[in-house]
Design a protein around this motif. Sequence first.
Motif, PDB file in Angstrom:
ATOM      1  N   GLU A 165       0.835  -1.203   0.000  1.00  0.00           N
ATOM      2  CA  GLU A 165       0.000   0.000   0.000  1.00  0.00           C
ATOM      3  C   GLU A 165       0.869   1.253   0.000  1.00  0.00           C
ATOM      4  O   GLU A 165       0.621   2.198  -0.756  1.00  0.00           O
ATOM      5  CB  GLU A 165      -0.917   0.009   1.225  1.00  0.00           C
ATOM      6  CG  GLU A 165      -1.805   1.247   1.302  1.00  0.00           C
ATOM      7  CD  GLU A 165      -2.593   1.335   2.598  1.00  0.00           C
ATOM      8  OE1 GLU A 165      -3.528   2.153   2.659  1.00  0.00           O
ATOM      9  OE2 GLU A 165      -2.265   0.607   3.557  1.00  0.00           O
ATOM     10  N   VAL A 166       1.905   1.250   0.839  1.00  0.00           N
ATOM     11  CA  VAL A 166       2.800   2.407   0.919  1.00  0.00           C
ATOM     12  C   VAL A 166       3.556   2.592  -0.393  1.00  0.00           C
ATOM     13  O   VAL A 166       3.676   3.708  -0.905  1.00  0.00           O
ATOM     14  CB  VAL A 166       3.800   2.241   2.083  1.00  0.00           C
ATOM     15  CG1 VAL A 166       4.855   3.346   2.036  1.00  0.00           C
ATOM     16  CG2 VAL A 166       3.067   2.273   3.417  1.00  0.00           C
ATOM     17  N   THR A 167       4.059   1.498  -0.948  1.00  0.00           N
ATOM     18  CA  THR A 167       4.816   1.562  -2.202  1.00  0.00           C
ATOM     19  C   THR A 167       3.980   2.185  -3.315  1.00  0.00           C
ATOM     20  O   THR A 167       4.466   3.017  -4.087  1.00  0.00           O
ATOM     21  CB  THR A 167       5.272   0.157  -2.628  1.00  0.00           C
ATOM     22  OG1 THR A 167       6.102  -0.404  -1.600  1.00  0.00           O
ATOM     23  CG2 THR A 167       6.059   0.206  -3.926  1.00  0.00           C
ATOM     24  N   LYS A 168       2.725   1.806  -3.377  1.00  0.00           N
ATOM     25  CA  LYS A 168       1.840   2.334  -4.413  1.00  0.00           C
ATOM     26  C   LYS A 168       1.586   3.827  -4.230  1.00  0.00           C
ATOM     27  O   LYS A 168       1.371   4.561  -5.192  1.00  0.00           O
ATOM     28  CB  LYS A 168       0.515   1.567  -4.387  1.00  0.00           C
ATOM     29  CG  LYS A 168      -0.430   1.935  -5.523  1.00  0.00           C
ATOM     30  CD  LYS A 168      -1.688   1.095  -5.475  1.00  0.00           C
ATOM     31  CE  LYS A 168      -2.640   1.490  -6.604  1.00  0.00           C
ATOM     32  NZ  LYS A 168      -3.892   0.707  -6.577  1.00  0.00           N
ATOM     33  N   LEU A 169       1.648   4.292  -2.982  1.00  0.00           N
ATOM     34  CA  LEU A 169       1.350   5.696  -2.698  1.00  0.00           C
ATOM     35  C   LEU A 169       2.555   6.621  -2.839  1.00  0.00           C
ATOM     36  O   LEU A 169       2.396   7.839  -2.801  1.00  0.00           O
ATOM     37  CB  LEU A 169       0.797   5.826  -1.272  1.00  0.00           C
ATOM     38  CG  LEU A 169      -0.643   5.365  -1.042  1.00  0.00           C
ATOM     39  CD1 LEU A 169      -0.992   5.496   0.434  1.00  0.00           C
ATOM     40  CD2 LEU A 169      -1.615   6.172  -1.880  1.00  0.00           C
ATOM     41  N   VAL A 170       3.754   6.064  -3.000  1.00  0.00           N
ATOM     42  CA  VAL A 170       4.963   6.894  -3.036  1.00  0.00           C
ATOM     43  C   VAL A 170       4.895   8.005  -4.090  1.00  0.00           C
ATOM     44  O   VAL A 170       5.154   9.176  -3.779  1.00  0.00           O
ATOM     45  CB  VAL A 170       6.225   6.029  -3.235  1.00  0.00           C
ATOM     46  CG1 VAL A 170       7.431   6.903  -3.562  1.00  0.00           C
ATOM     47  CG2 VAL A 170       6.511   5.227  -1.969  1.00  0.00           C
ATOM     48  N   PRO A 171       4.546   7.707  -5.360  1.00  0.00           N
ATOM     49  CA  PRO A 171       4.467   8.801  -6.347  1.00  0.00           C
ATOM     50  C   PRO A 171       3.448   9.866  -5.955  1.00  0.00           C
ATOM     51  O   PRO A 171       3.689  11.066  -6.122  1.00  0.00           O
ATOM     52  CB  PRO A 171       4.050   8.078  -7.641  1.00  0.00           C
ATOM     53  CG  PRO A 171       4.499   6.666  -7.438  1.00  0.00           C
ATOM     54  CD  PRO A 171       4.269   6.399  -5.979  1.00  0.00           C
ATOM     55  N   TYR A 172       2.314   9.424  -5.421  1.00  0.00           N
ATOM     56  CA  TYR A 172       1.265  10.353  -4.977  1.00  0.00           C
ATOM     57  C   TYR A 172       1.785  11.247  -3.854  1.00  0.00           C
ATOM     58  O   TYR A 172       1.597  12.464  -3.863  1.00  0.00           O
ATOM     59  CB  TYR A 172       0.055   9.544  -4.515  1.00  0.00           C
ATOM     60  CG  TYR A 172      -0.933  10.294  -3.655  1.00  0.00           C
ATOM     61  CD1 TYR A 172      -1.839  11.188  -4.218  1.00  0.00           C
ATOM     62  CD2 TYR A 172      -0.971  10.099  -2.280  1.00  0.00           C
ATOM     63  CE1 TYR A 172      -2.754  11.871  -3.432  1.00  0.00           C
ATOM     64  CE2 TYR A 172      -1.884  10.777  -1.482  1.00  0.00           C
ATOM     65  CZ  TYR A 172      -2.773  11.659  -2.062  1.00  0.00           C
ATOM     66  OH  TYR A 172      -3.667  12.337  -1.280  1.00  0.00           O
ATOM     67  N   ILE A 173       2.469  10.643  -2.891  1.00  0.00           N
ATOM     68  CA  ILE A 173       2.998  11.398  -1.753  1.00  0.00           C
ATOM     69  C   ILE A 173       4.030  12.419  -2.213  1.00  0.00           C
ATOM     70  O   ILE A 173       4.059  13.556  -1.737  1.00  0.00           O
ATOM     71  CB  ILE A 173       3.614  10.436  -0.716  1.00  0.00           C
ATOM     72  CG1 ILE A 173       2.503   9.610  -0.048  1.00  0.00           C
ATOM     73  CG2 ILE A 173       4.406  11.202   0.341  1.00  0.00           C
ATOM     74  CD1 ILE A 173       3.012   8.507   0.855  1.00  0.00           C
ATOM     75  N   LYS A 174       4.871  12.036  -3.164  1.00  0.00           N
ATOM     76  CA  LYS A 174       5.891  12.960  -3.665  1.00  0.00           C
ATOM     77  C   LYS A 174       5.258  14.170  -4.348  1.00  0.00           C
ATOM     78  O   LYS A 174       5.788  15.283  -4.272  1.00  0.00           O
ATOM     79  CB  LYS A 174       6.819  12.236  -4.643  1.00  0.00           C
ATOM     80  CG  LYS A 174       7.830  11.320  -3.973  1.00  0.00           C
ATOM     81  CD  LYS A 174       8.790  10.742  -4.991  1.00  0.00           C
ATOM     82  CE  LYS A 174       9.888   9.933  -4.323  1.00  0.00           C
ATOM     83  NZ  LYS A 174      10.835   9.385  -5.320  1.00  0.00           N
ATOM     84  N   ILE A 175       4.131  13.942  -5.014  1.00  0.00           N
ATOM     85  CA  ILE A 175       3.445  15.047  -5.687  1.00  0.00           C
ATOM     86  C   ILE A 175       2.787  15.967  -4.658  1.00  0.00           C
ATOM     87  O   ILE A 175       2.943  17.187  -4.692  1.00  0.00           O
ATOM     88  CB  ILE A 175       2.387  14.508  -6.670  1.00  0.00           C
ATOM     89  CG1 ILE A 175       3.071  13.803  -7.845  1.00  0.00           C
ATOM     90  CG2 ILE A 175       1.496  15.644  -7.183  1.00  0.00           C
ATOM     91  CD1 ILE A 175       2.122  13.056  -8.745  1.00  0.00           C
ATOM     92  N   VAL A 176       2.058  15.368  -3.720  1.00  0.00           N
ATOM     93  CA  VAL A 176       1.326  16.147  -2.720  1.00  0.00           C
ATOM     94  C   VAL A 176       2.273  16.929  -1.812  1.00  0.00           C
ATOM     95  O   VAL A 176       1.996  18.065  -1.430  1.00  0.00           O
ATOM     96  CB  VAL A 176       0.423  15.213  -1.879  1.00  0.00           C
ATOM     97  CG1 VAL A 176      -0.226  15.972  -0.732  1.00  0.00           C
ATOM     98  CG2 VAL A 176      -0.650  14.589  -2.759  1.00  0.00           C
ATOM     99  N   LYS A 177       3.413  16.318  -1.473  1.00  0.00           N
ATOM    100  CA  LYS A 177       4.354  16.938  -0.537  1.00  0.00           C
ATOM    101  C   LYS A 177       5.601  17.487  -1.232  1.00  0.00           C
ATOM    102  O   LYS A 177       6.624  17.722  -0.579  1.00  0.00           O
ATOM    103  CB  LYS A 177       4.771  15.912   0.530  1.00  0.00           C
ATOM    104  CG  LYS A 177       3.633  15.494   1.451  1.00  0.00           C
ATOM    105  CD  LYS A 177       3.093  16.693   2.226  1.00  0.00           C
ATOM    106  CE  LYS A 177       1.925  16.322   3.104  1.00  0.00           C
ATOM    107  NZ  LYS A 177       1.357  17.511   3.787  1.00  0.00           N
ATOM    108  N   ASN A 178       5.507  17.711  -2.533  1.00  0.00           N
ATOM    109  CA  ASN A 178       6.678  18.135  -3.305  1.00  0.00           C
ATOM    110  C   ASN A 178       7.333  19.397  -2.742  1.00  0.00           C
ATOM    111  O   ASN A 178       8.554  19.455  -2.562  1.00  0.00           O
ATOM    112  CB  ASN A 178       6.269  18.372  -4.763  1.00  0.00           C
ATOM    113  CG  ASN A 178       7.441  18.811  -5.617  1.00  0.00           C
ATOM    114  OD1 ASN A 178       8.451  18.126  -5.706  1.00  0.00           O
ATOM    115  ND2 ASN A 178       7.314  19.968  -6.241  1.00  0.00           N
ATOM    116  N   GLU A 179       6.532  20.408  -2.454  1.00  0.00           N
ATOM    117  CA  GLU A 179       7.086  21.671  -1.966  1.00  0.00           C
ATOM    118  C   GLU A 179       7.745  21.501  -0.597  1.00  0.00           C
ATOM    119  O   GLU A 179       8.850  21.998  -0.353  1.00  0.00           O
ATOM    120  CB  GLU A 179       5.984  22.729  -1.884  1.00  0.00           C
ATOM    121  CG  GLU A 179       6.490  24.103  -1.478  1.00  0.00           C
ATOM    122  CD  GLU A 179       5.400  25.163  -1.526  1.00  0.00           C
ATOM    123  OE1 GLU A 179       5.630  26.261  -0.981  1.00  0.00           O
ATOM    124  OE2 GLU A 179       4.326  24.901  -2.103  1.00  0.00           O
TER     125      GLU A 179
END
Length: 214
Positions: A87-101
Amino acid sequence: IGACHLNECNYITHGNFQTLNMVLLLKKIMERIGLNPERLQIRFMSGAEANVFVESTNNFVKKIKELGPIGESEGIEKSELNARLAEVTKLVPYIKIVKNEKLGTRLEKEEEYDNFFTREEVDKLFEEIFSYYIDPQKCQACMTCARRCPVEAIISAKGEVHIIDQDKCIRCGSCFEACPPRFGAVTKITGDVPPPPPEGQRAIIKKAKEKEAA
């Protein structure tokens, strides 16, 4: 993880700051899924500090041996552990986008580390996940989104409504950005994703051409 001392990186990107922030975030994520965050550590050192490298490695190995096998010492069954990690692995790209700044922030003081990411903030990442959905009433089967998808998560066929395979989608937003504005078929939604049209009912609804001005 070993990294150069902060502000001493040889590259203008200063990636060690972002790496530090990723480690701080992942520690909070580990807490959420029930893993001991001490299983992940970062140490800053230079190429001339072999003694620091050896000491850090030996101390980390000792700590991991004390903690025991991952999951087992935390009381998590292997199948459940694999599911949580997936579940975490799948969310990594999403997390990087949301928390990019925020991931690009330069933390200069060690006392800023512990509370840089809060548990509530991490919980929100998991509980308020958005998905991308292709509106079958707007899709014109141009295949632009399918060509841009980095993980081939979009089911496409000539003349048929495109469908996002939610199990493959990494929520990177490529399809959202690629969809031509005149169609606006890709939308961002929270909650349950509407089911796709059944096979045999996916023929696109062609948009009527705008009448030329007289």
